[in-house]
Design a protein around this motif. Structure first.
Motif, PDB file in Angstrom:
ATOM      1  N   ALA A  31       0.839  -1.196   0.000  1.00  0.00           N
ATOM      2  CA  ALA A  31       0.000   0.000   0.000  1.00  0.00           C
ATOM      3  C   ALA A  31       0.876   1.248   0.000  1.00  0.00           C
ATOM      4  O   ALA A  31       1.943   1.276   0.629  1.00  0.00           O
ATOM      5  CB  ALA A  31      -0.902  -0.016   1.229  1.00  0.00           C
ATOM      6  N   TRP A  33       0.883   4.030   1.457  1.00  0.00           N
ATOM      7  CA  TRP A  33       1.217   4.724   2.694  1.00  0.00           C
ATOM      8  C   TRP A  33       2.313   4.028   3.503  1.00  0.00           C
ATOM      9  O   TRP A  33       2.886   4.631   4.398  1.00  0.00           O
ATOM     10  CB  TRP A  33      -0.037   4.897   3.559  1.00  0.00           C
ATOM     11  CG  TRP A  33      -0.773   3.626   3.840  1.00  0.00           C
ATOM     12  CD1 TRP A  33      -0.441   2.646   4.737  1.00  0.00           C
ATOM     13  CD2 TRP A  33      -1.980   3.181   3.206  1.00  0.00           C
ATOM     14  NE1 TRP A  33      -1.356   1.627   4.714  1.00  0.00           N
ATOM     15  CE2 TRP A  33      -2.321   1.924   3.783  1.00  0.00           C
ATOM     16  CE3 TRP A  33      -2.819   3.720   2.228  1.00  0.00           C
ATOM     17  CZ2 TRP A  33      -3.460   1.217   3.397  1.00  0.00           C
ATOM     18  CZ3 TRP A  33      -3.940   3.011   1.852  1.00  0.00           C
ATOM     19  CH2 TRP A  33      -4.247   1.775   2.431  1.00  0.00           C
ATOM     20  N   GLU A  34       2.604   2.784   3.200  1.00  0.00           N
ATOM     21  CA  GLU A  34       3.608   2.076   3.991  1.00  0.00           C
ATOM     22  C   GLU A  34       5.002   2.667   3.828  1.00  0.00           C
ATOM     23  O   GLU A  34       5.842   2.551   4.721  1.00  0.00           O
ATOM     24  CB  GLU A  34       3.597   0.585   3.640  1.00  0.00           C
ATOM     25  CG  GLU A  34       2.320  -0.108   4.081  1.00  0.00           C
ATOM     26  CD  GLU A  34       2.396  -1.606   3.936  1.00  0.00           C
ATOM     27  OE1 GLU A  34       3.373  -2.107   3.362  1.00  0.00           O
ATOM     28  OE2 GLU A  34       1.460  -2.293   4.407  1.00  0.00           O
ATOM     29  N   ARG A 276     -12.326   0.772   9.937  1.00  0.00           N
ATOM     30  CA  ARG A 276     -11.444   0.059   9.006  1.00  0.00           C
ATOM     31  C   ARG A 276     -12.283  -0.706   7.975  1.00  0.00           C
ATOM     32  O   ARG A 276     -11.943  -0.754   6.789  1.00  0.00           O
ATOM     33  CB  ARG A 276     -10.526  -0.877   9.776  1.00  0.00           C
ATOM     34  CG  ARG A 276      -9.600  -1.723   8.903  1.00  0.00           C
ATOM     35  CD  ARG A 276      -8.613  -0.865   8.103  1.00  0.00           C
ATOM     36  NE  ARG A 276      -7.692  -1.693   7.346  1.00  0.00           N
ATOM     37  CZ  ARG A 276      -6.486  -2.072   7.781  1.00  0.00           C
ATOM     38  NH1 ARG A 276      -6.074  -1.705   9.005  1.00  0.00           N
ATOM     39  NH2 ARG A 276      -5.710  -2.805   7.039  1.00  0.00           N
ATOM     40  N   ASP A 280     -11.887   0.024   4.040  1.00  0.00           N
ATOM     41  CA  ASP A 280     -11.500  -1.059   3.136  1.00  0.00           C
ATOM     42  C   ASP A 280     -12.588  -1.410   2.133  1.00  0.00           C
ATOM     43  O   ASP A 280     -12.350  -2.178   1.195  1.00  0.00           O
ATOM     44  CB  ASP A 280     -11.136  -2.309   3.936  1.00  0.00           C
ATOM     45  CG  ASP A 280      -9.780  -2.197   4.617  1.00  0.00           C
ATOM     46  OD1 ASP A 280      -9.046  -1.236   4.321  1.00  0.00           O
ATOM     47  OD2 ASP A 280      -9.458  -3.071   5.456  1.00  0.00           O
ATOM     48  N   LEU A 287      -7.000   5.494   3.755  1.00  0.00           N
ATOM     49  CA  LEU A 287      -6.026   5.423   4.848  1.00  0.00           C
ATOM     50  C   LEU A 287      -6.611   6.004   6.131  1.00  0.00           C
ATOM     51  O   LEU A 287      -7.235   7.070   6.112  1.00  0.00           O
ATOM     52  CB  LEU A 287      -4.762   6.196   4.451  1.00  0.00           C
ATOM     53  CG  LEU A 287      -3.738   6.489   5.559  1.00  0.00           C
ATOM     54  CD1 LEU A 287      -3.144   5.195   6.093  1.00  0.00           C
ATOM     55  CD2 LEU A 287      -2.642   7.410   5.026  1.00  0.00           C
ATOM     56  N   THR A 303      -2.922  -0.112  15.639  1.00  0.00           N
ATOM     57  CA  THR A 303      -2.603  -0.489  14.261  1.00  0.00           C
ATOM     58  C   THR A 303      -2.624  -2.001  14.072  1.00  0.00           C
ATOM     59  O   THR A 303      -1.960  -2.536  13.182  1.00  0.00           O
ATOM     60  CB  THR A 303      -1.222   0.063  13.846  1.00  0.00           C
ATOM     61  OG1 THR A 303      -0.205  -0.473  14.711  1.00  0.00           O
ATOM     62  CG2 THR A 303      -1.203   1.574  13.912  1.00  0.00           C
ATOM     63  N   HIS A 309      -4.399   2.037   9.978  1.00  0.00           N
ATOM     64  CA  HIS A 309      -3.215   1.652   9.220  1.00  0.00           C
ATOM     65  C   HIS A 309      -1.935   2.207   9.836  1.00  0.00           C
ATOM     66  O   HIS A 309      -0.879   1.578   9.761  1.00  0.00           O
ATOM     67  CB  HIS A 309      -3.321   2.161   7.777  1.00  0.00           C
ATOM     68  CG  HIS A 309      -4.538   1.699   7.056  1.00  0.00           C
ATOM     69  ND1 HIS A 309      -5.728   2.415   7.097  1.00  0.00           N
ATOM     70  CD2 HIS A 309      -4.766   0.602   6.296  1.00  0.00           C
ATOM     71  CE1 HIS A 309      -6.632   1.775   6.366  1.00  0.00           C
ATOM     72  NE2 HIS A 309      -6.082   0.671   5.865  1.00  0.00           N
ATOM     73  N   GLN A 310      -2.027   3.381  10.445  1.00  0.00           N
ATOM     74  CA  GLN A 310      -0.850   4.062  10.978  1.00  0.00           C
ATOM     75  C   GLN A 310      -1.209   4.827  12.237  1.00  0.00           C
ATOM     76  O   GLN A 310      -2.357   5.235  12.433  1.00  0.00           O
ATOM     77  CB  GLN A 310      -0.293   5.086   9.975  1.00  0.00           C
ATOM     78  CG  GLN A 310       0.242   4.544   8.681  1.00  0.00           C
ATOM     79  CD  GLN A 310       0.741   5.663   7.774  1.00  0.00           C
ATOM     80  OE1 GLN A 310       0.231   6.787   7.792  1.00  0.00           O
ATOM     81  NE2 GLN A 310       1.741   5.366   6.965  1.00  0.00           N
ATOM     82  N   ALA A 342       2.368  -3.274  11.595  1.00  0.00           N
ATOM     83  CA  ALA A 342       2.359  -1.946  10.987  1.00  0.00           C
ATOM     84  C   ALA A 342       3.681  -1.226  11.248  1.00  0.00           C
ATOM     85  O   ALA A 342       4.194  -1.227  12.367  1.00  0.00           O
ATOM     86  CB  ALA A 342       1.208  -1.108  11.534  1.00  0.00           C
TER      87      ALA A 342
END
Length: 555
Positions: A31, A33-34, A276, A280, A287, A303, A309-310, A342
Motif C-alpha cells: 500500500a 502509505w507504507e 477500518r 476497506d 487510509l 494499528t 493503518h498508521q 504496521a
C-alpha cells in the motif's frame, strides 16, 4: 535508478551513479502509505489567494505544483470545515462543509481533482472526540434542558457537590475540564465535559447515535474521493463509566496521558475496527492514521490488522538531540512492528510541536541538526510526514504575547502559535513574503522581520539549501522504494555509541547520524548527506544515507 544486466544502478541525490546492487526488479506492491511521504498543510498559514490575510483552499490549489515538485505522495489538510476558530478549526461546527474563510465545497472538490492530477493523495482531519459549542446538536442540547435525549449526545450531568465540577478532571489546555451548561440558570445545574477548551464539548461515544453520525461523516468525504483521514485525539472518545475522580490530577499539559480514565479505554478499538471495514470497502482503500499520543506499546495496539493503518511515532517526535533516546524509540517501534505488523509513521514537526531548528538548539547548530533530523526520518522504515516550512528549515517564531491566539496560551500558558506563522514564499516582504495576494492585508499571525531568508524564492537557487536537500532526499527515497531497497517490513537494527546513531535495514540501507561533538567515519557507499562528507567522515550534527551491500555483519 535504472536496471542493468546483473544488478540495479543506484544514483545519489545529485543523480550520479554510486553503486550497482542485485535487488528484485519489481516495484513494491505494498500500500502506498507504507513507504509514502505526506506533506502537512495548515490551510490558514499556507497561501492566501483572496487577500484577506488568511490562507485558503484556492491558495493551496495554486501552490500544489510546488508540493508535487517536492516529491511527496500526498497532503494532509488540517481542519478547513466550518468552525468558530477558537482552536483554529479543531472546534468543528459542521463536519461536512467548508468554512467560508477557506472557500466552498466546490473549491475543495477542485483541490481534490488538481491534487489527484498531480499524483497527490489527499487526507483530511476528522475530529471525533469533541465538537464546537456552535454545533447545532450542542445548541439543541442546551435548549432541551437537563435529562433530555439531546443532552445524551454529550457528557452532561449535575454536580453532587453543588457549585463544584462533577469530578476533578483537568483540561488539556489547563483548568477544569467542566463548564456549566447554562451558568445563569438556577434550575439547570448541568455541567458539560470538555477535555480541551470550553468551546469544545466532548461527544458521548456511549450513545450509538454518535457512532452513526461519524459513519456518515467519513462516508461523505470518502465518497467525494478523499484518500484518507487523520484522526484527531484518536485515543480519546471513551471515558470511564460514571466519570469518577482521576487518581492523578496533572499539573502540566500532557495530552491526557496522565488521566487513565479519560483516554485509551478499551472500547475505542471497536470504533476503529468499524471504520477500518468502511475504509476497506472502497475500491481504493482509504487510509486511517491516528493521532495516538501514547507510549509505543500502547499506540501500536491501534494499528492491529483490523484497526487503523498508521499512528504517529510520538515517542520519537518529541525527542531532543539524543542518540540514546532515538535508538530506544527505534527499537521499541521495531518490536511493535514485529508484534502487530504496521510500520512506524515518522515525523519531527507538526502544528502542535516546537520547530526542530529551535528544539534542537537554535541558531546555526539547530539548523544543521534540523537538516539532519529531516534526512534521518525520511530514511527510517515506514511512512513519513513533513510539516509545511520544515523543508525550508524555518525556526519557531516568538509571537508577541498580545497577538497569540492559541487557547492553550490563555488557559495553560503554552503557545503553539510559533509553529503556525504564515509560510514565506518570497524573499521580500512587499506582500507578506508572498503569503497573501494583498499588499495591505495583515497575515492572521505576524511574520517576523527577515522571514524572507527562509523563503522558497531564496532557497530555490541555493544548492546547499534545506529545500534542495529535501527534494534530493525525496527523489532518492522514491528510487529506493521502487527497487526494493527501502522496505519498511524488511527488519531493522538500531545501534548507538557516544558519537553517532545508526539505523540499518535488512536491505543494506543505513542511516548514520553524527550526534556527538566529533566527525564519525562512514561505512559503505554514500548516497546522500545533510552536510559535506570530508575524507570519509561525517561531520557532527549531520546525517547520511549509505548503502551496505547485503547489510550483513553490521550490528
Amino acid at each position: 535508478m535504472t536496471r542493468k544486466s546483473g544488478g540495479t544502478e543506484i544514483v545519489d541525490g545529485a543523480g550520479a551513479t554510486v553503486a550497482t546492487v542485485d535487488v528484485d526488479s519489481q516495484a513494491s506492491t505494498a500500500a502506498w502509505w507504507e513507504s509514502g511521504v505526506v506533506y502537512q498543510v495548515y490551510p490558514r498559514s499556507f497561501a492566501d489567494a483572496d487577500g484577506d490575510g488568511t490562507g485558503d483552499l484556492q491558495g493551496i490549489i495554486e501552490r500544489l505544483p510546488y508540493i508535487a515538485a517536492l516529491g511527496v505522495n500526498g497532503i494532509w489538510l488540517t481542519p478547513f470545515q466550518p468552525s468558530p476558530g477558537v482552536d483554529q478549526g479543531y472546534d468543528v461546527q459542521d463536519y461536512c462543509g467548508v468554512d467560508p474563510q477557506f472557500g466552498t465545497l466546490e473549491d475543495f472538490d477542485e483541490l481534490l481533482r488538481c491534487s489527484h492530477a498531480l499524483g497527490l493523495r489527499v487526507l483530511i482531519d476528522v475530529v471525533p472526540n469533541h465538537t464546537s459549542t456552535e454545533h447545532p446538536l450542542f445548541k439543541e442540547a442546551l435548549a432541551a434542558g437537563p435529562g433530555s435525549q439531546a443532552r445524551q449526545l454529550f457528557h452532561m450531568q449535575p454536580s453532587a457537590a453543588g457549585s463544584a465540577p462533577p469530578n476533578n478532571w483537568q483540561s488539556v489546555f489547563g483548568g477544569p475540564a467542566w463548564s456549566r451548561a447554562n451558568p445563569e440558570s438556577e434550575t439547570d445545574t448541568d455541567w458539560y465535559l470538555h477535555l480541551f477548551s470550553p468551546a469544545q464539548p466532548d461527544w458521548n461515544w456511549e450513545n450509538s447515535a454518535v457512532w452513526e453520525m461519524f459513519d456518515d461523516v467519513l462516508s461523505f468525504w470518502f465518497d467525494r474521493g478523499v484518500d484518507g483521514a487523520r484522526i484527531d485525539v484518536a485515543h480519546g472518545l471513551f471515558k470511564a463509566e460514571g466519570l469518577p475522580d482521576s487518581p492523578v490530577v496533572p499539573t502540566v499539559i500532557d495530552g491526557l496521558r496522565s488521566n487513565p480514565l479519560a483516554m485509551d479505554r478499551e472500547r475505542v478499538h471497536e470504533v476503529y475496527r468499524r471504520w477500518r471495514r468502511l475504509a476497506d470497502s472502497y475500491e481504493s482503500p482509504r487510509l486511517l492514521v491516528g493521532e495516538v499520543n501514547l507510549e509505543p506499546e500502547r499506540s501500536a495496539r491501534y494499528t492491529r490488522p483490523d484497526e487503523m493503518h498508521q499512528t504517529f511515532a510520538f515517542a520519537f517526535a518529541r525527542l531532543g538531540w539524543d542518540p540514546e533516546g532515538w535508538a530506544d524509540a527505534g527499537r521499541r517501534f521495531e518490536a511493535m512492528r514485529l508484534r502487530y505488523g504496521a510500520s512506524p509513521t515518522w515525523a519531527l514537526e507538526n502544528h502542535d510541536l516546537v520547530r526542530t531548528v529551535t528544539r534542537f538548539g537554535g541558531g546555526e547548530r539547530g539548523a544543521r541538526r534540523a537538516r539532519a533530523g529531516a534526512l534521518s526520518t525520511l530514511g527510517f522504515p515506514g511512512g513519513a510526514y513533513l510539516y509545511q516550512g520544515q523543508e525550508l528549515g524555518v525556526p519557531e517564531v516568538d509571537v508577541p504575547e498580545h497577538l497569540r491566539l492559541d487557547p492553550m496560551w490563555s488557559r495553560g500558558g503554552v503557545s503553539r502559535d510559533g509553529a503556525r506563522v504564515p509560510f514565506p514564499w518570497t524573499a521580500d516582504d512587499e506582500k507578506s513574503y508572498g503569503f497573501t495576494t494583498s499588499a495591505t492585508a495583515e497575515p492572521w499571525l505576524p511574520q517576523p522581520e527577515g522571514w524572507g531568508q527562509y523563503s522558497v524564492e531564496a532557497q530555490e537557487t541555493d544548492a546547499a539549501s534545506m529545500l534542495i536537500l529535501t527534494r534530493k532526499a525525496l527523489r532518492l527515497r522514491a528510487e529506493l522504494v521502487e527497487r526494493g531497497l527501502f522496505a519498511p517490513h524488511a527488519g531493522a537494527v538500531w545501534s548507538v555509541d557516544q558519537q553517532s546513531l545508526t539505523y540499518l535495514s535488512a536491505t543494506g540501507l543505513a542511516v548514520v547520524v553524527a550526534m556527538g561533538e566529533s566527525p564519525v567515519p562512514l561505512p559503505g557507499t554514500l548516497l546522500l548527506s545533510s552536510e559535506p562528507v570530508v575524507d570519509g567522515f561525517l561531520p557532527a550534527d549531520a546525517a547520511a544515507w549509505v548503502l551496505m551491500g547485503d547489510g550483513r555483519g553490521f550490528e
